[in-house]
Design a protein around this motif. Structure first.
Motif, PDB file in Angstrom:
ATOM      1  N   UNK A  68      47.862  40.208  33.958  1.00 17.44           N
ATOM      2  CA  UNK A  68      48.003  39.535  35.247  1.00 17.44           C
ATOM      3  C   UNK A  68      47.875  38.030  35.075  1.00 17.44           C
ATOM      4  N   UNK A  69      48.513  37.298  35.945  1.00 12.26           N
ATOM      5  CA  UNK A  69      48.528  35.836  35.827  1.00 12.26           C
ATOM      6  C   UNK A  69      47.136  35.250  36.043  1.00 12.26           C
ATOM      7  N   UNK A  70      46.371  35.851  36.964  1.00  9.84           N
ATOM      8  CA  UNK A  70      45.033  35.341  37.202  1.00  9.84           C
ATOM      9  C   UNK A  70      44.034  36.059  36.281  1.00  9.84           C
ATOM     10  N   UNK A  71      42.963  35.407  35.974  1.00 11.53           N
ATOM     11  CA  UNK A  71      41.929  35.979  35.119  1.00 11.53           C
ATOM     12  C   UNK A  71      41.151  37.031  35.907  1.00 11.53           C
ATOM     13  N   UNK A  72      40.956  38.203  35.317  1.00 10.89           N
ATOM     14  CA  UNK A  72      40.247  39.296  35.970  1.00 10.89           C
ATOM     15  C   UNK A  72      38.852  39.410  35.357  1.00 10.89           C
ATOM     16  N   UNK A  73      37.826  39.443  36.201  1.00 10.48           N
ATOM     17  CA  UNK A  73      36.453  39.564  35.719  1.00 10.48           C
ATOM     18  C   UNK A  73      36.160  40.937  35.151  1.00 10.48           C
ATOM     19  N   UNK A  74      34.951  41.101  34.651  1.00 14.84           N
ATOM     20  CA  UNK A  74      34.580  42.344  33.974  1.00 14.84           C
ATOM     21  C   UNK A  74      33.967  43.384  34.910  1.00 14.84           C
ATOM     22  N   UNK A  75      33.591  43.001  36.105  1.00 11.79           N
ATOM     23  CA  UNK A  75      32.912  43.945  36.994  1.00 11.79           C
ATOM     24  C   UNK A  75      33.891  44.978  37.541  1.00 11.79           C
ATOM     25  N   UNK A  76      33.343  46.091  38.000  1.00  9.36           N
ATOM     26  CA  UNK A  76      34.169  47.130  38.612  1.00  9.36           C
ATOM     27  C   UNK A  76      34.884  46.570  39.841  1.00  9.36           C
ATOM     28  N   UNK A  77      34.189  45.775  40.618  1.00  7.39           N
ATOM     29  CA  UNK A  77      34.794  45.183  41.817  1.00  7.39           C
ATOM     30  C   UNK A  77      35.984  44.313  41.450  1.00  7.39           C
ATOM     31  N   UNK A  78      35.830  43.486  40.424  1.00  7.00           N
ATOM     32  CA  UNK A  78      36.916  42.602  40.002  1.00  7.00           C
ATOM     33  C   UNK A  78      38.144  43.414  39.586  1.00  7.00           C
ATOM     34  N   UNK A  79      37.923  44.452  38.829  1.00  4.92           N
ATOM     35  CA  UNK A  79      39.045  45.253  38.335  1.00  4.92           C
ATOM     36  C   UNK A  79      39.710  46.039  39.456  1.00  4.92           C
TER      37      UNK A  79
END
Length: 209
Positions: free
Chosen positions: A42-53
């Protein structure tokens, strides 16, 4: 009816569990298609948390009948991870039917039991060096299953010097291969967190069918 299943894993090397979800469903007589999107693209950076994903996966615009959400227990209780997953779903994707996938302590614990598979992946299937693998009843108490698996693969290879360095650099690839080779009827079937995963998956599939 074909169930659409979303699988979100903790790390990209855990993506191989998606094939086991498919095969367990097939054995249960449930037709599924499993999507395990690589959110790194994805173009934006995705965090490691379940919520982020979950948030990133939802933005992709697909609908699912079930989501399998993997989060290692690490050093805390599995119940804390299950609660974390439930809260994330409620906040980010309310109403999404889901099941938590919580290896104890890490998914590597599920890969640390099959001696034949470890020797094969290490490139030395006829090796005789003792590997001192933990038993299924003790593997969830291994302090650092990932490092233990890395060390075990190195030992099983029988290599030293530069050749050993090559083996160690292939750890993620070898780990992925071990997950592909995981025998669901083998030693892992006696591991508590694996049993919970399979039972939860079967119950979720029945509820969604």
């Amino acid at each position: 009816m074909t169930l659409r299943v979303l699988y979100l894993c903790e790390g990209t090397s855990d993506a191989g569990l998606a094939s086991h979800v498919e095969e367990i469903a097939e054995e249960a007589g449930v037709e599924v298609t499993v999507s395990a999107p690589d959110l790194r693209w994805l173009r934006e950076r995705v965090g490691h948390s379940v919520s982020d994903k979950l948030r990133a996966a939802r933005r992709l615009g697909d609908d699912y009948d079930l989501a399998a959400l993997q989060r290692d227990a690490d050093r805390g209780p599995a119940s804390a991870r299950r609660d974390e997953i439930a809260v994330a779903v409620d906040r980010v994707w309310p109403g999404l039917r889901h099941l938590p996938v919580v290896p104890v302590r890490m998914l590597e614990a599920w890969l640390l039991l099959d001696e034949a598979a470890i020797r094969e992946v290490a490139g030395n299937p006829r090796g005789r060096i003792p590997l001192d693998l933990p038993s299924p009843s003790a593997v969830e108490r291994v302090a650092d299953p990932k490092q233990r698996l890395k060390d075990t693969l190195a030992k099983a290879s029988g290599c030293s010097g530069r050749r050993l360095n090559v083996v160690q650099k292939r750890f993620e690839e070898n780990r992925h291969r071990l997950l592909e080779l995981l025998d669901r009827e083998g030693p892992v079937a006696k591991v508590s967190s694996w049993q919970v995963f399979v039972n939860d998956l079967l119950a979720a599939l029945r509820a969604a069918s």
